[in-house]
Design a protein around this motif. Sequence first.
Motif, PDB file in Angstrom:
ATOM      1  N   ASP A  52       6.267   1.952  -6.325  1.00  0.00           N
ATOM      2  CA  ASP A  52       5.704   0.680  -6.773  1.00  0.00           C
ATOM      3  C   ASP A  52       6.264  -0.482  -5.960  1.00  0.00           C
ATOM      4  N   GLN A  53       7.574  -0.484  -5.759  1.00  0.00           N
ATOM      5  CA  GLN A  53       8.202  -1.583  -5.042  1.00  0.00           C
ATOM      6  C   GLN A  53       7.721  -1.659  -3.597  1.00  0.00           C
ATOM      7  N   THR A  54       7.396  -0.522  -3.007  1.00  0.00           N
ATOM      8  CA  THR A  54       6.883  -0.506  -1.636  1.00  0.00           C
ATOM      9  C   THR A  54       5.560  -1.239  -1.550  1.00  0.00           C
ATOM     10  N   VAL A  55       4.640  -0.921  -2.435  1.00  0.00           N
ATOM     11  CA  VAL A  55       3.325  -1.578  -2.379  1.00  0.00           C
ATOM     12  C   VAL A  55       3.468  -3.067  -2.672  1.00  0.00           C
ATOM     13  N   LEU A  56       4.318  -3.430  -3.613  1.00  0.00           N
ATOM     14  CA  LEU A  56       4.526  -4.849  -3.915  1.00  0.00           C
ATOM     15  C   LEU A  56       5.116  -5.591  -2.710  1.00  0.00           C
ATOM     16  N   ASN A  57       6.117  -4.987  -2.081  1.00  0.00           N
ATOM     17  CA  ASN A  57       6.743  -5.620  -0.909  1.00  0.00           C
ATOM     18  C   ASN A  57       5.749  -5.804   0.230  1.00  0.00           C
ATOM     19  N   VAL A  58       4.940  -4.785   0.489  1.00  0.00           N
ATOM     20  CA  VAL A  58       3.969  -4.860   1.581  1.00  0.00           C
ATOM     21  C   VAL A  58       2.924  -5.930   1.295  1.00  0.00           C
ATOM     22  N   LEU A  59       2.435  -5.983   0.068  1.00  0.00           N
ATOM     23  CA  LEU A  59       1.436  -7.002  -0.274  1.00  0.00           C
ATOM     24  C   LEU A  59       2.014  -8.401  -0.108  1.00  0.00           C
ATOM     25  N   GLN A  60       3.225  -8.605  -0.582  1.00  0.00           N
ATOM     26  CA  GLN A  60       3.841  -9.925  -0.485  1.00  0.00           C
ATOM     27  C   GLN A  60       4.178 -10.286   0.966  1.00  0.00           C
ATOM     28  N   LEU A  61       4.589  -9.301   1.731  1.00  0.00           N
ATOM     29  CA  LEU A  61       4.905  -9.531   3.141  1.00  0.00           C
ATOM     30  C   LEU A  61       3.711 -10.110   3.890  1.00  0.00           C
ATOM     31  N   PHE A  62       2.509  -9.656   3.525  1.00  0.00           N
ATOM     32  CA  PHE A  62       1.296 -10.111   4.193  1.00  0.00           C
ATOM     33  C   PHE A  62       0.600 -11.247   3.441  1.00  0.00           C
ATOM     34  N   GLY A  63       1.294 -11.848   2.473  1.00  0.00           N
ATOM     35  CA  GLY A  63       0.757 -13.017   1.789  1.00  0.00           C
ATOM     36  C   GLY A  63      -0.273 -12.737   0.716  1.00  0.00           C
ATOM     37  N   ASN A  64      -0.339 -11.513   0.259  1.00  0.00           N
ATOM     38  CA  ASN A  64      -1.289 -11.160  -0.796  1.00  0.00           C
ATOM     39  C   ASN A  64      -0.609 -11.257  -2.165  1.00  0.00           C
ATOM     40  N   ASP A  65      -0.092 -12.438  -2.469  1.00  0.00           N
ATOM     41  CA  ASP A  65       0.660 -12.630  -3.703  1.00  0.00           C
ATOM     42  C   ASP A  65      -0.200 -12.456  -4.952  1.00  0.00           C
ATOM     43  N   ASP A  66      -1.445 -12.908  -4.895  1.00  0.00           N
ATOM     44  CA  ASP A  66      -2.333 -12.753  -6.057  1.00  0.00           C
ATOM     45  C   ASP A  66      -2.578 -11.278  -6.353  1.00  0.00           C
ATOM     46  N   LEU A  67      -2.774 -10.501  -5.314  1.00  0.00           N
ATOM     47  CA  LEU A  67      -2.991  -9.063  -5.493  1.00  0.00           C
ATOM     48  C   LEU A  67      -1.703  -8.394  -5.970  1.00  0.00           C
ATOM     49  N   ALA A  68      -0.574  -8.809  -5.437  1.00  0.00           N
ATOM     50  CA  ALA A  68       0.714  -8.261  -5.884  1.00  0.00           C
ATOM     51  C   ALA A  68       0.914  -8.550  -7.372  1.00  0.00           C
ATOM     52  N   PHE A  69       0.490  -9.710  -7.825  1.00  0.00           N
ATOM     53  CA  PHE A  69       0.606 -10.056  -9.241  1.00  0.00           C
ATOM     54  C   PHE A  69      -0.225  -9.111 -10.110  1.00  0.00           C
ATOM     55  N   ILE A  70      -1.450  -8.828  -9.692  1.00  0.00           N
ATOM     56  CA  ILE A  70      -2.328  -7.918 -10.436  1.00  0.00           C
ATOM     57  C   ILE A  70      -1.734  -6.508 -10.436  1.00  0.00           C
ATOM     58  N   VAL A  71      -1.222  -6.074  -9.303  1.00  0.00           N
ATOM     59  CA  VAL A  71      -0.582  -4.753  -9.217  1.00  0.00           C
ATOM     60  C   VAL A  71       0.613  -4.699 -10.165  1.00  0.00           C
ATOM     61  N   GLN A  72       1.432  -5.756 -10.170  1.00  0.00           N
ATOM     62  CA  GLN A  72       2.602  -5.802 -11.057  1.00  0.00           C
ATOM     63  C   GLN A  72       2.184  -5.696 -12.517  1.00  0.00           C
ATOM     64  N   GLU A  73       1.103  -6.359 -12.885  1.00  0.00           N
ATOM     65  CA  GLU A  73       0.588  -6.257 -14.265  1.00  0.00           C
ATOM     66  C   GLU A  73       0.271  -4.812 -14.619  1.00  0.00           C
ATOM     67  N   HIS A  74      -0.358  -4.089 -13.714  1.00  0.00           N
ATOM     68  CA  HIS A  74      -0.709  -2.682 -13.978  1.00  0.00           C
ATOM     69  C   HIS A  74       0.536  -1.815 -14.049  1.00  0.00           C
ATOM     70  N   ILE A  75       1.526  -2.105 -13.244  1.00  0.00           N
ATOM     71  CA  ILE A  75       2.781  -1.348 -13.286  1.00  0.00           C
ATOM     72  C   ILE A  75       3.438  -1.547 -14.650  1.00  0.00           C
ATOM     73  N   GLU A  76       3.501  -2.787 -15.105  1.00  0.00           N
ATOM     74  CA  GLU A  76       4.115  -3.073 -16.400  1.00  0.00           C
ATOM     75  C   GLU A  76       3.341  -2.433 -17.546  1.00  0.00           C
ATOM     76  N   LYS A  77       2.012  -2.470 -17.467  1.00  0.00           N
ATOM     77  CA  LYS A  77       1.171  -1.835 -18.489  1.00  0.00           C
ATOM     78  C   LYS A  77       1.418  -0.335 -18.529  1.00  0.00           C
ATOM     79  N   ARG A  78       1.491   0.278 -17.361  1.00  0.00           N
ATOM     80  CA  ARG A  78       1.710   1.718 -17.257  1.00  0.00           C
ATOM     81  C   ARG A  78       3.075   2.114 -17.806  1.00  0.00           C
ATOM     82  N   ASP A  79       4.081   1.302 -17.524  1.00  0.00           N
ATOM     83  CA  ASP A  79       5.450   1.628 -17.911  1.00  0.00           C
ATOM     84  C   ASP A  79       5.729   1.366 -19.381  1.00  0.00           C
ATOM     85  N   ASN A  80       4.869   0.624 -20.041  1.00  0.00           N
ATOM     86  CA  ASN A  80       5.084   0.340 -21.482  1.00  0.00           C
ATOM     87  C   ASN A  80       4.462   1.347 -22.361  1.00  0.00           C
TER      88      ASN A  80
END
Length: 80
Positions: A52-80
């Motif tokens: 998970d952290q790899t995909v988040l880091n790569v998205l943020q590295l390339f300025g896709n912060d909005d997409l990283a936010f959506i991905v993070q939401e799904h990670i949190e949903k999955r982990d709960n």
Amino acid sequence: MMILIYSQWCINNGLDPVELYEKAYPGQLKNNALKEVMEETVPAKESAEIADQTVLNVLQLFGNDDLAFIVQEHIEKRDN
């Protein structure tokens, strides 16, 4: 490469990469690069795990912060 990592992570986690992308960027036109890369993804069973952290880091590295936010939401949903 960033798009492939993102797409494969989505496939591995049972998510639709195009759907998540459209949630992050609702006003954008269709992403042709994403559709092309989708052809290179493999079924989750055949893929190496992408942390998970790899995909988040790569998205943020390339300025896709909005997409990283959506991905993070799904990670949190999955982990709960």
